[in-house]
Design an enzyme around this catalytic site. Sequence first.
Site, PDB file in Angstrom:
ATOM      1  N   VAL A   1       0.925  -3.965   4.196  1.00  0.00           N
ATOM      2  CA  VAL A   1       1.090  -5.261   5.093  1.00  0.00           C
ATOM      3  C   VAL A   1       2.341  -5.973   4.861  1.00  0.00           C
ATOM      4  O   VAL A   1       2.656  -6.452   5.631  1.00  0.00           O
ATOM      5  CB  VAL A   1      -0.212  -5.915   4.768  1.00  0.00           C
ATOM      6  CG1 VAL A   1      -1.489  -4.997   4.528  1.00  0.00           C
ATOM      7  CG2 VAL A   1      -0.105  -5.328   2.730  1.00  0.00           C
TER       8      VAL A   1
ATOM      9  N   LYS B   1       1.004   2.941  -3.172  1.00  0.00           N
ATOM     10  CA  LYS B   1      -0.739   3.719  -3.396  1.00  0.00           C
ATOM     11  C   LYS B   1      -0.629   5.411  -3.063  1.00  0.00           C
ATOM     12  O   LYS B   1      -0.728   6.555  -4.964  1.00  0.00           O
ATOM     13  CB  LYS B   1      -1.826   3.665  -2.280  1.00  0.00           C
ATOM     14  CG  LYS B   1      -2.176   2.354  -1.929  1.00  0.00           C
ATOM     15  CD  LYS B   1      -3.293   2.265  -1.160  1.00  0.00           C
ATOM     16  CE  LYS B   1      -3.711   0.589  -1.363  1.00  0.00           C
ATOM     17  NZ  LYS B   1      -4.056   0.419   0.422  1.00  0.00           N
TER      18      LYS B   1
ATOM     19  N   SER C   1       1.137  -0.978  -0.148  1.00  0.00           N
ATOM     20  CA  SER C   1      -0.152   0.393  -0.548  1.00  0.00           C
ATOM     21  C   SER C   1       1.041   1.702  -0.053  1.00  0.00           C
ATOM     22  O   SER C   1       0.166   2.473  -0.112  1.00  0.00           O
ATOM     23  CB  SER C   1      -0.325   0.225   1.354  1.00  0.00           C
ATOM     24  OG  SER C   1      -1.979  -0.749   0.382  1.00  0.00           O
TER      25      SER C   1
ATOM     26  N   TYR D   1      -5.515   4.961   7.468  1.00  0.00           N
ATOM     27  CA  TYR D   1      -6.817   4.224   7.571  1.00  0.00           C
ATOM     28  C   TYR D   1      -7.537   4.498   8.568  1.00  0.00           C
ATOM     29  O   TYR D   1      -7.383   6.111   9.320  1.00  0.00           O
ATOM     30  CB  TYR D   1      -6.640   3.129   7.868  1.00  0.00           C
ATOM     31  CG  TYR D   1      -5.589   2.021   6.668  1.00  0.00           C
ATOM     32  CD1 TYR D   1      -6.208   2.574   5.290  1.00  0.00           C
ATOM     33  CD2 TYR D   1      -4.597   0.735   6.921  1.00  0.00           C
ATOM     34  CE1 TYR D   1      -4.595   2.295   4.201  1.00  0.00           C
ATOM     35  CE2 TYR D   1      -3.539   0.926   5.406  1.00  0.00           C
ATOM     36  CZ  TYR D   1      -3.783   1.060   4.344  1.00  0.00           C
ATOM     37  OH  TYR D   1      -3.998   0.653   3.188  1.00  0.00           O
TER      38      TYR D   1
ATOM     39  N   TYR E   1      -2.578  -3.281 -10.838  1.00  0.00           N
ATOM     40  CA  TYR E   1      -2.882  -2.384  -8.881  1.00  0.00           C
ATOM     41  C   TYR E   1      -1.955  -3.393  -8.255  1.00  0.00           C
ATOM     42  O   TYR E   1      -1.062  -3.342  -7.356  1.00  0.00           O
ATOM     43  CB  TYR E   1      -4.858  -2.938  -8.418  1.00  0.00           C
ATOM     44  CG  TYR E   1      -4.162  -2.315  -7.187  1.00  0.00           C
ATOM     45  CD1 TYR E   1      -4.003  -1.246  -5.965  1.00  0.00           C
ATOM     46  CD2 TYR E   1      -4.810  -3.478  -5.922  1.00  0.00           C
ATOM     47  CE1 TYR E   1      -3.945  -1.184  -4.816  1.00  0.00           C
ATOM     48  CE2 TYR E   1      -4.775  -3.022  -4.638  1.00  0.00           C
ATOM     49  CZ  TYR E   1      -4.074  -2.659  -4.038  1.00  0.00           C
ATOM     50  OH  TYR E   1      -4.166  -2.333  -2.508  1.00  0.00           O
TER      51      TYR E   1
HETATM   52  N1  GLN Z   1      -1.644  -4.672  -2.094  1.00  0.00           N
HETATM   53  C1  GLN Z   1      -2.374  -5.184  -0.534  1.00  0.00           C
HETATM   54  C2  GLN Z   1      -3.574  -5.348  -1.020  1.00  0.00           C
HETATM   55  O1  GLN Z   1      -4.671  -5.096  -2.118  1.00  0.00           O
HETATM   56  C3  GLN Z   1      -2.431  -3.853   0.055  1.00  0.00           C
HETATM   57  C4  GLN Z   1      -2.453  -3.894   1.422  1.00  0.00           C
HETATM   58  C5  GLN Z   1      -2.206  -3.127   2.190  1.00  0.00           C
HETATM   59  O2  GLN Z   1      -0.436  -2.636   1.812  1.00  0.00           O
HETATM   60  N2  GLN Z   1      -2.235  -2.567   3.096  1.00  0.00           N
HETATM   61  O3  GLN Z   1      -4.795  -5.900  -0.405  1.00  0.00           O
END
Ligand code: GLN
Length: 418
Positions: A261, A67, A64, A243, A191
């Site tokens: 994550v 992003k 993430s 978040y 993505y």
């Molecule tokens: N690729 C992960 C997902 O879409 C990214 C989520 C994250 O890092 N919070 O679930």
Amino acid sequence: MKTPVPDYLSEIRDLCSVGEDGELADYIPELAAVDPDRFAVSACTMDGVLYTAGDAGTEFTIQSMSKPFAYALALRDRGVDAVLEKVAVEPSGDAFNQISLERDSGRPRNPMINIGAITTHSLVGPPGASEDERDQVVADGLAAFAGRRLEVDDAVLDSELDTAFRNRAMANLVRAGGIIDSDPDEIVRGYTRQCSYRVTVGDLAVMAVTLATGGTNPITGERVISPRASRQVLAVMSTCGMYDAAGDWMSTVGIPAKSGVSGGILGALPGQVGIGAFSPRLDAHGHSVEGIRTFERLSSDMELHIMNPTISEIDPVRSVRVDRSTGRRTFRLQGPMTFAGGEKVVRTLAEIPDDFSEVTLDFSRVSVVNGSARRMLLEAMRRLSAEGHVVGLADPGRRLPDPDLGDGTRPVFRRAAR
Ligand code: GLN
């Protein structure tokens, strides 16, 4: 002497990498296979010096943390308004994988949660771009932010694609709602690929500082995005990047940040520093436990909270010299001129008596003039000139861009005071 910064970061590692709490992400099977005891921290300065400590060579997937950069590329390629039409900028208060859509418009609430990031991925590159073209724009964009080409971790990519049912459902939802017009499967693939680039903690700090500088990578010197786009990205990181823990994070750490994550967190403090931290064990929100501890520690030790007032002890008017024979007043200015400094200068200039004297502003010790200070200073100069003063400017470093008084006149150029 050696700079104490690396020793300080090593101390941070010793203090912050002791815990055993938290769990590895396992909804992407491959992520559960990493060494949970890894820890690394990094900081990159505004002039491109990179400091690291811990397992700085360890690579992990960006997840993430990609992003904000994909959002930056979408803003660059489509413009702020077009992106806002598809993805809002309100904190959802929900976990990263929730279906958080605005009730009326159907727009994802923000680009940092998965549903918003999936939509944002569809906005990278020119309208109508193919999957490959979008992949290329992302690869080039991430490389520009990091200052090196990044590689996709195919094992993590395949592992996530095998289990990306939830993300596929969300892509289909935004497709059904008319928010994206591309094929949802294509977008999820792109993505997921975007999330699978391998980075080190040093890459995180360089990518972050490229936002902190306003869009220029200080190591390569490349302008990656505009100051306006970086501001937008940082604003959204600060309200939505963490978040459903964003409020807590902003009040305790106070650095616009994004977690992934895989266990990474990157933070960008505008005008100061980019920071990366990595340790794979996660808390219930999906944030690295030791990464959070690291940021908390850095923020309090180094006073990095964005809401700390930046106290400038420098008086922007260093001195005023009056030449007895000619009556000319020279105002020697200094330091960075932003709203606060500019206001103080124009207030000082307002005290000049209406004696048709010559007034010279000496910028030779001014480091930078922002748009707000520039407008105020030029307006003050224009008013002085309209009231019959001869206005002079000594600006050997050209800190005051385009010193046009806006009334058809320009200041008289003078040499800086010694
Ligand atoms: N690729 C992960 C997902 O879409 C990214 C989520 C994250 O890092 N919070 O679930």
